[in-house]
Motif scaffolding. Structure first.
Motif, PDB file in Angstrom:
ATOM      1  N   SER A  44      17.660  15.996  37.038  1.00 41.39           N
ATOM      2  CA  SER A  44      18.821  15.458  36.317  1.00 41.39           C
ATOM      3  C   SER A  44      18.859  16.145  34.954  1.00 41.39           C
ATOM      4  O   SER A  44      17.889  16.809  34.543  1.00 41.39           O
ATOM      5  N   GLU A  45      19.957  15.979  34.223  1.00 47.88           N
ATOM      6  CA  GLU A  45      20.024  16.588  32.883  1.00 47.88           C
ATOM      7  C   GLU A  45      18.916  16.052  31.981  1.00 47.88           C
ATOM      8  O   GLU A  45      18.257  16.814  31.279  1.00 47.88           O
ATOM      9  N   ALA A  46      18.709  14.744  32.001  1.00 47.48           N
ATOM     10  CA  ALA A  46      17.630  14.157  31.197  1.00 47.48           C
ATOM     11  C   ALA A  46      16.269  14.644  31.698  1.00 47.48           C
ATOM     12  O   ALA A  46      15.370  14.916  30.899  1.00 47.48           O
ATOM     13  N   GLY A  47      16.117  14.759  33.011  1.00 47.75           N
ATOM     14  CA  GLY A  47      14.868  15.249  33.588  1.00 47.75           C
ATOM     15  C   GLY A  47      14.568  16.673  33.168  1.00 47.75           C
ATOM     16  O   GLY A  47      13.419  17.016  32.863  1.00 47.75           O
ATOM     17  N   GLU A  48      15.580  17.517  33.138  1.00 51.05           N
ATOM     18  CA  GLU A  48      15.391  18.909  32.711  1.00 51.05           C
ATOM     19  C   GLU A  48      15.004  18.977  31.242  1.00 51.05           C
ATOM     20  O   GLU A  48      14.106  19.738  30.850  1.00 51.05           O
ATOM     21  N   LEU A  49      15.669  18.175  30.407  1.00 52.30           N
ATOM     22  CA  LEU A  49      15.314  18.147  28.988  1.00 52.30           C
ATOM     23  C   LEU A  49      13.881  17.670  28.790  1.00 52.30           C
ATOM     24  O   LEU A  49      13.129  18.241  27.989  1.00 52.30           O
ATOM     25  N   LEU A  50      13.488  16.633  29.519  1.00 52.00           N
ATOM     26  CA  LEU A  50      12.127  16.124  29.403  1.00 52.00           C
ATOM     27  C   LEU A  50      11.122  17.164  29.884  1.00 52.00           C
ATOM     28  O   LEU A  50      10.073  17.356  29.262  1.00 52.00           O
ATOM     29  N   TYR A  51      11.421  17.849  30.968  1.00 47.82           N
ATOM     30  CA  TYR A  51      10.552  18.918  31.471  1.00 47.82           C
ATOM     31  C   TYR A  51      10.368  19.988  30.387  1.00 47.82           C
ATOM     32  O   TYR A  51       9.244  20.430  30.129  1.00 47.82           O
ATOM     33  N   ARG A  52      11.456  20.400  29.750  1.00 48.10           N
ATOM     34  CA  ARG A  52      11.371  21.420  28.706  1.00 48.10           C
ATOM     35  C   ARG A  52      10.512  20.946  27.530  1.00 48.10           C
ATOM     36  O   ARG A  52       9.736  21.711  26.960  1.00 48.10           O
ATOM     37  N   LEU A  53      10.646  19.671  27.172  1.00 56.39           N
ATOM     38  CA  LEU A  53       9.838  19.132  26.080  1.00 56.39           C
ATOM     39  C   LEU A  53       8.368  19.061  26.464  1.00 56.39           C
ATOM     40  O   LEU A  53       7.499  19.518  25.724  1.00 56.39           O
ATOM     41  N   LYS A  54       8.072  18.508  27.643  1.00 55.78           N
ATOM     42  CA  LYS A  54       6.678  18.299  28.055  1.00 55.78           C
ATOM     43  C   LYS A  54       5.931  19.594  28.333  1.00 55.78           C
ATOM     44  O   LYS A  54       4.768  19.728  27.964  1.00 55.78           O
ATOM     45  N   TYR A  55       6.592  20.529  28.998  1.00 58.27           N
ATOM     46  CA  TYR A  55       5.870  21.705  29.485  1.00 58.27           C
ATOM     47  C   TYR A  55       6.175  22.981  28.722  1.00 58.27           C
ATOM     48  O   TYR A  55       5.509  23.995  28.935  1.00 58.27           O
ATOM     49  N   ARG A  56       7.155  22.941  27.836  1.00 59.18           N
ATOM     50  CA  ARG A  56       7.481  24.130  27.040  1.00 59.18           C
ATOM     51  C   ARG A  56       7.507  23.829  25.548  1.00 59.18           C
ATOM     52  O   ARG A  56       7.881  24.680  24.753  1.00 59.18           O
ATOM     53  N   SER A  57       7.181  22.581  25.170  1.00 56.16           N
ATOM     54  CA  SER A  57       7.183  22.148  23.762  1.00 56.16           C
ATOM     55  C   SER A  57       8.512  22.464  23.081  1.00 56.16           C
ATOM     56  O   SER A  57       8.554  22.848  21.915  1.00 56.16           O
ATOM     57  N   ASP A  58       9.606  22.283  23.818  1.00 57.61           N
ATOM     58  CA  ASP A  58      10.948  22.606  23.346  1.00 57.61           C
ATOM     59  C   ASP A  58      11.488  21.464  22.483  1.00 57.61           C
ATOM     60  O   ASP A  58      11.948  20.445  22.994  1.00 57.61           O
ATOM     61  N   LEU A  59      11.439  21.651  21.163  1.00 59.24           N
ATOM     62  CA  LEU A  59      11.871  20.594  20.251  1.00 59.24           C
ATOM     63  C   LEU A  59      13.388  20.433  20.229  1.00 59.24           C
ATOM     64  O   LEU A  59      13.896  19.374  19.862  1.00 59.24           O
ATOM     65  N   LYS A  60      14.131  21.451  20.652  1.00 59.52           N
ATOM     66  CA  LYS A  60      15.584  21.311  20.785  1.00 59.52           C
ATOM     67  C   LYS A  60      15.892  20.306  21.893  1.00 59.52           C
ATOM     68  O   LYS A  60      16.799  19.488  21.774  1.00 59.52           O
ATOM     69  N   ALA A  61      15.116  20.344  22.975  1.00 58.81           N
ATOM     70  CA  ALA A  61      15.274  19.363  24.057  1.00 58.81           C
ATOM     71  C   ALA A  61      14.970  17.963  23.533  1.00 58.81           C
ATOM     72  O   ALA A  61      15.640  16.994  23.909  1.00 58.81           O
ATOM     73  N   ALA A  62      13.972  17.844  22.656  1.00 59.35           N
ATOM     74  CA  ALA A  62      13.639  16.542  22.070  1.00 59.35           C
ATOM     75  C   ALA A  62      14.823  15.998  21.272  1.00 59.35           C
ATOM     76  O   ALA A  62      15.152  14.814  21.382  1.00 59.35           O
ATOM     77  N   GLU A  63      15.472  16.847  20.492  1.00 63.29           N
ATOM     78  CA  GLU A  63      16.634  16.412  19.707  1.00 63.29           C
ATOM     79  C   GLU A  63      17.734  15.878  20.626  1.00 63.29           C
ATOM     80  O   GLU A  63      18.350  14.845  20.325  1.00 63.29           O
ATOM     81  N   GLU A  64      17.981  16.580  21.727  1.00 68.82           N
ATOM     82  CA  GLU A  64      19.017  16.139  22.667  1.00 68.82           C
ATOM     83  C   GLU A  64      18.640  14.811  23.310  1.00 68.82           C
ATOM     84  O   GLU A  64      19.490  13.917  23.464  1.00 68.82           O
ATOM     85  N   LEU A  65      17.370  14.658  23.681  1.00 66.28           N
ATOM     86  CA  LEU A  65      16.925  13.398  24.298  1.00 66.28           C
ATOM     87  C   LEU A  65      16.995  12.243  23.315  1.00 66.28           C
ATOM     88  O   LEU A  65      17.386  11.130  23.682  1.00 66.28           O
ATOM     89  N   VAL A  66      16.628  12.480  22.071  1.00 68.80           N
ATOM     90  CA  VAL A  66      16.699  11.423  21.054  1.00 68.80           C
ATOM     91  C   VAL A  66      18.146  10.980  20.885  1.00 68.80           C
ATOM     92  O   VAL A  66      18.434   9.773  20.818  1.00 68.80           O
ATOM     93  N   ALA A  67      19.081  11.930  20.831  1.00 68.02           N
ATOM     94  CA  ALA A  67      20.497  11.578  20.664  1.00 68.02           C
ATOM     95  C   ALA A  67      20.985  10.709  21.820  1.00 68.02           C
ATOM     96  O   ALA A  67      21.648   9.687  21.605  1.00 68.02           O
ATOM     97  N   VAL A  68      20.624  11.079  23.054  1.00 69.37           N
ATOM     98  CA  VAL A  68      21.050  10.314  24.230  1.00 69.37           C
ATOM     99  C   VAL A  68      20.392   8.939  24.239  1.00 69.37           C
ATOM    100  O   VAL A  68      21.047   7.920  24.480  1.00 69.37           O
TER     101      VAL A  68
END
Length: 195
Positions: A44-68
């Protein structure tokens, strides 16, 4: 903003929700040169963002998840006195649960209490499907540090909900030892099955 499809998560808390399922499909591709199983996984979109945060340390994904997450919680934010994140089960460069909880705190002005501690090194539950074995591994694992939840309405937060075993164990500590007024559960995603 990422599309979400909130799902109820059940446990010994008053109520709980995940923003969406984590994966929408997975096809087994075989074994790679290192002997590991390989899958073609869609999320899912949220799942992809979480995957990027957990396994790639993608802080941009964290910003998007926090907003949602903040947008989802905002209509009920007045019902929570404190956010209690589930403690990380392993070492990562970026701890997703802590990063997201701090972001939600900043967005909604709900304090975060990192008050749940482990009494011993936790065992990863990802591969443990036997419910009895999960209970044994969680027995006595969590304790409360201080008295930050007494008579307070807690939003228990984790990034991924699988079986609920961890969050149930922590809810018991928050309600019992902690004397919380109530506990509600919230996660970014949930697995398609509870194993």
């Amino acid at each position: 903003m990422a599309a979400i499809n909130p799902r109820q998560i059940k446990g010994n808390w008053a109520d709980g929700y995940a923003l969406d399922i984590h994966t929408t499909g997975s096809v087994y591709l075989g074994v790679n040169e290192y002997g590991h199983d390989v899958y073609d996984t869609t999320r899912s979109e949220a799942g992809e963002l979480l995957y990027r945060l957990k396994y790639r340390s993608d802080l941009k994904a964290a910003e998007e998840l926090v907003a949602v997450a903040a947008a989802y919680i905002a209509p009920n934010a007045a019902n929570f006195d404190v956010i209690v994140p589930v403690p990380p089960s392993g070492v990562r460069a970026v701890q997703p649960v802590i990063t997201l909880a701090d972001g939600i705190r900043a967005a909604l002005n709900i304090p975060v209490a990192n008050c749940i501690v482990t009494t011993r090194p936790p065992t990863q539950l990802k591969g443990v499907v036997d419910p009895q074995r999960r209970r044994e591994l969680l027995e006595g694992l969590y304790a409360l540090n201080g008295d930050p939840v007494r008579d307070r309405r807690v939003l228990l937060f984790d990034d991924l909900f699988r079986s609920g075993s961890t969050m149930n164990a922590i809810t018991n500590v928050l309600m019992g030892q902690g004397g919380a007024a109530s506990v509600h559960a919230f996660t970014i995603t949930r697995t398609r099955s509870n194993q």
